[in-house]
Design a protein around this motif. Structure first.
Motif, PDB file in Angstrom:
ATOM      1  N   GLU A  24       3.023  18.901  -8.700  1.00 41.67           N
ATOM      2  CA  GLU A  24       3.987  19.845  -8.153  1.00 41.67           C
ATOM      3  C   GLU A  24       4.557  19.384  -6.817  1.00 41.67           C
ATOM      4  N   ILE A  25       3.733  18.702  -6.012  1.00 41.19           N
ATOM      5  CA  ILE A  25       4.134  18.224  -4.686  1.00 41.19           C
ATOM      6  C   ILE A  25       3.659  16.784  -4.527  1.00 41.19           C
ATOM      7  N   VAL A  26       4.509  15.929  -3.930  1.00 43.24           N
ATOM      8  CA  VAL A  26       4.123  14.553  -3.623  1.00 43.24           C
ATOM      9  C   VAL A  26       3.895  14.461  -2.123  1.00 43.24           C
ATOM     10  N   ARG A  27       2.726  13.948  -1.734  1.00 42.38           N
ATOM     11  CA  ARG A  27       2.384  13.798  -0.313  1.00 42.38           C
ATOM     12  C   ARG A  27       2.071  12.343  -0.011  1.00 42.38           C
ATOM     13  N   ASP A  28       2.372  11.921   1.218  1.00 40.01           N
ATOM     14  CA  ASP A  28       2.047  10.558   1.630  1.00 40.01           C
ATOM     15  C   ASP A  28       0.588  10.482   2.073  1.00 40.01           C
ATOM     16  N   LYS A  29       0.165   9.297   2.513  1.00 35.80           N
ATOM     17  CA  LYS A  29      -1.245   9.100   2.885  1.00 35.80           C
ATOM     18  C   LYS A  29      -1.676   9.958   4.065  1.00 35.80           C
ATOM     19  N   ASN A  30      -0.711  10.479   4.847  1.00 37.49           N
ATOM     20  CA  ASN A  30      -1.024  11.347   5.980  1.00 37.49           C
ATOM     21  C   ASN A  30      -0.895  12.825   5.628  1.00 37.49           C
ATOM     22  N   GLN A  31      -0.771  13.113   4.346  1.00 43.19           N
ATOM     23  CA  GLN A  31      -0.676  14.457   3.793  1.00 43.19           C
ATOM     24  C   GLN A  31       0.641  15.155   4.120  1.00 43.19           C
ATOM     25  N   ASN A  32       1.680  14.388   4.502  1.00 47.05           N
ATOM     26  CA  ASN A  32       3.009  14.946   4.724  1.00 47.05           C
ATOM     27  C   ASN A  32       3.743  14.997   3.388  1.00 47.05           C
ATOM     28  N   ILE A  33       4.499  16.060   3.167  1.00 42.73           N
ATOM     29  CA  ILE A  33       5.300  16.137   1.954  1.00 42.73           C
ATOM     30  C   ILE A  33       6.420  15.104   2.048  1.00 42.73           C
TER      31      ILE A  33
END
Length: 44
Positions: A24-33
């Motif tokens: 549903e959501i894609v996040r980067d390695k720092n947990q940012n959308i």
């Protein structure tokens, strides 16, 4: 991360996580959308 459907993790050749999704959501390695990383309908 909690998910009831498919999920995925993408890493580089050194096995460093680049980004992940719960479908549903894609996040980067720092947990940012990530840009355009929402409303993926993976939970439908």
């Amino acid at each position: 991360m909690q998910t009831f459907k498919g999920c995925a993790v993408i890493s580089d050749e050194l096995v460093q996580m680049l980004f992940y999704t719960n479908g549903e959501i894609v996040r980067d390695k720092n947990q940012n959308i990530m840009p355009n990383g929402t409303v993926l309908l993976g939970g439908v």
